[in-house]
Design an enzyme around this catalytic site. Structure first.
Site, mmCIF file in Angstrom:
data_model
loop_
_atom_site.group_PDB
_atom_site.id
_atom_site.type_symbol
_atom_site.label_atom_id
_atom_site.label_comp_id
_atom_site.label_asym_id
_atom_site.label_seq_id
_atom_site.Cartn_x
_atom_site.Cartn_y
_atom_site.Cartn_z
ATOM 1 N N LYS A 17 0.851 -1.203 0.000
ATOM 2 C CA LYS A 17 0.000 0.000 0.000
ATOM 3 C C LYS A 17 0.879 1.243 0.000
ATOM 4 O O LYS A 17 1.867 1.312 0.737
ATOM 5 C CB LYS A 17 -0.902 -0.005 1.245
ATOM 6 C CG LYS A 17 -2.090 0.935 1.138
ATOM 7 C CD LYS A 17 -3.103 0.474 0.088
ATOM 8 C CE LYS A 17 -4.426 0.093 0.705
ATOM 9 N NZ LYS A 17 -5.308 -0.548 -0.282
ATOM 10 N N THR A 62 -3.251 -5.558 0.336
ATOM 11 C CA THR A 62 -2.747 -4.192 0.516
ATOM 12 C C THR A 62 -3.574 -3.479 1.584
ATOM 13 O O THR A 62 -3.089 -2.600 2.280
ATOM 14 C CB THR A 62 -2.746 -3.396 -0.803
ATOM 15 O OG1 THR A 62 -4.065 -3.052 -1.164
ATOM 16 C CG2 THR A 62 -2.070 -4.160 -1.921
ATOM 17 N N ARG A 183 27.279 35.747 -7.952
ATOM 18 C CA ARG A 183 25.948 35.398 -8.474
ATOM 19 C C ARG A 183 25.054 34.953 -7.329
ATOM 20 O O ARG A 183 25.532 34.688 -6.208
ATOM 21 C CB ARG A 183 26.049 34.275 -9.512
ATOM 22 C CG ARG A 183 26.559 32.967 -8.940
ATOM 23 C CD ARG A 183 26.541 31.809 -9.945
ATOM 24 N NE ARG A 183 27.025 30.577 -9.338
ATOM 25 C CZ ARG A 183 27.027 29.392 -9.919
ATOM 26 N NH1 ARG A 183 26.580 29.246 -11.158
ATOM 27 N NH2 ARG A 183 27.469 28.317 -9.287
ATOM 28 N N GLN A 232 29.062 21.975 -7.530
ATOM 29 C CA GLN A 232 29.774 20.709 -7.329
ATOM 30 C C GLN A 232 30.701 20.780 -6.108
ATOM 31 O O GLN A 232 30.731 19.875 -5.268
ATOM 32 C CB GLN A 232 30.624 20.380 -8.580
ATOM 33 C CG GLN A 232 29.850 19.891 -9.783
ATOM 34 C CD GLN A 232 29.371 20.990 -10.718
ATOM 35 O OE1 GLN A 232 29.146 22.133 -10.303
ATOM 36 N NE2 GLN A 232 29.179 20.655 -11.978
ATOM 37 N N HIS A 260 18.429 28.947 -11.323
ATOM 38 C CA HIS A 260 19.104 30.118 -11.880
ATOM 39 C C HIS A 260 18.299 31.409 -11.677
ATOM 40 O O HIS A 260 17.083 31.435 -11.863
ATOM 41 C CB HIS A 260 19.348 29.929 -13.375
ATOM 42 C CG HIS A 260 20.107 28.683 -13.701
ATOM 43 N ND1 HIS A 260 21.375 28.437 -13.232
ATOM 44 C CD2 HIS A 260 19.770 27.591 -14.437
ATOM 45 C CE1 HIS A 260 21.790 27.266 -13.685
ATOM 46 N NE2 HIS A 260 20.831 26.727 -14.409
HETATM 47 O O1 LIG Z 1 27.894 25.650 -10.170
HETATM 48 C C1 LIG Z 1 27.660 25.427 -11.367
HETATM 49 N N1 LIG Z 1 27.990 24.211 -11.898
HETATM 50 C C2 LIG Z 1 27.766 23.909 -13.206
HETATM 51 O O2 LIG Z 1 28.096 22.777 -13.665
HETATM 52 C C3 LIG Z 1 27.167 24.891 -14.019
HETATM 53 N N2 LIG Z 1 26.803 24.913 -15.339
HETATM 54 C C4 LIG Z 1 26.237 26.130 -15.570
HETATM 55 O O3 LIG Z 1 25.756 26.511 -16.681
HETATM 56 N N3 LIG Z 1 26.251 26.884 -14.422
HETATM 57 C C5 LIG Z 1 26.826 26.133 -13.441
HETATM 58 N N4 LIG Z 1 27.066 26.365 -12.125
#
Ligand SMILES: O=c1[nH]c(=O)c2[nH]c(=O)[nH]c2[nH]1
Length: 302
Positions: A17, A62, A183, A232, A260
């Site tokens: 379930k 279930t 940014r 990353q 973004h």
């Molecule tokens: O921190 C980021 N990693 C990316 O891999 C990436 N690619 C992108 O267009 N902007 C960003 N910013």
């Protein structure tokens, strides 16, 4: 209808379930506590004939799965500790039904935070102060009594208006992105961390709540403090700290959408809204980046 195709076999089957919703209230005199969950309980085992031979004698319905979740919520002292409650459900299922070989519970805990009224925590009133959720998946196999628990936090929306850059990336004839030294960085954090053990007792003793709070703290602190070179790099910094702080965690994964925000072009109005003077941004609904990674230690410490 029956069909007998010798070339086809049932490779894998799991049922149960989903979307079992419950609110558990604990009453301690005048003070009450509440936990709202959405639970999925799936079963695996000697159930093949229900698919291949229309044999319902092996089917724990279930509907019974739903009843089990509700009854165990009534009996349990641990509904708020979702990893422990999940284990209570899987243990019950494997004890109750000899022909089942695995039980799989996914729980979402919805947010209810005690209201502060007249400067004091109120006895029985709560507020949904954010759409972030706490999750767990408990995978319990009868063989070897192996339990895998994955805990998570999801939909934790954060934003910083500076302290984030992105430059030095690979460029070729397909590249239009302009490097930036400042940014907006916003993401909805989806983080999962895993515990593995053959000992149910060991797993019962893990302080899941403290680890959840610690992961959230590390995530938010690192997000805020890191002078981010990329999503990353910030993500990996979070993972390193979580694995260093919590030996019980075998691995930790993040999925971070890069939400973004782009500066609005005001050059046609002779208004400078670029570079250091960027103050008005357009939050982009889509597309978003999506940065994911799993970091692990080579051996579980549990
Ligand atoms: O921190 C980021 N990693 C990316 O891999 C990436 N690619 C992108 O267009 N902007 C960003 N910013």
């Amino acid at each position: 209808m029956s069909s007998n195709n010798a070339n086809v076999y049932l490779k894998k089957a799991r049922y149960g379930k989903d979307l079992v919703r419950l609110m558990r209230v604990y009453k301690e005199g005048d003070v009450q506590h509440c936990t709202e969950l959405t639970v999925r309980l799936l079963l695996e085992g000697d159930i093949e004939t229900s698919y291949t031979k229309a044999d319902n004698s092996v089917v724990v319905t279930t509907d019974t799965c739903k009843n089990t979740v509700n009854i165990l919520a009534k009996r349990s002292k641990n509904v708020d500790n979702i990893e422990v409650f999940g284990q209570e459900i899987t243990e019950h299922v494997l004890k109750q039904y000899a022909h089942l070989s695995g039980a799989f519970v996914d729980i979402i805990k919805h947010k209810w935070t005690r209201l502060i009224v007249d400067g004091k925590p109120h006895n029985h009133s709560f507020v949904r102060d954010g759409e972030d959720i706490q999750t767990t998946s408990v995978h319990h196999y009868r063989a070897g009594n192996e339990i895998r628990i994955t805990s998570g936090l999801d939909k934790l929306l954060v934003l910083k208006t500076t302290g984030s850059a992105f430059h030095g990336f690979y460029t070729d004839e397909y590249t239009t992105l302009v490097p930036v030294w400042d940014r907006i960085f916003s993401t909805a954090v989806d983080c999962k961390w895993t515990f593995v053990s053959k000992s149910a007792a060991t797993l019962r003793n893990v302080d899941f709540k403290a680890i959840h709070a610690g992961v959230k703290q590390i995530t938010c602190d690192t997000f805020a403090k890191d002078d981010s070179a990329s999503v990353q790099a910030t993500l990996y910094l979070m993972q390193q700290q979580i694995l260093a702080k919590f030996p019980a965690v075998a691995e930790v994964s993040y999925a971070l959408p890069n939400k973004h925000y782009v500066g609005v072009d005001m050059s046609k109005f002779n208004i400078d809204n670029a570079g250091k003077n960027m103050e008005v941004y357009h939050p982009q609904a889509d597309p978003s980046g999506l940065i994911t990674a799993t970091a692990a230690r080579k051996e579980s410490k549990l």
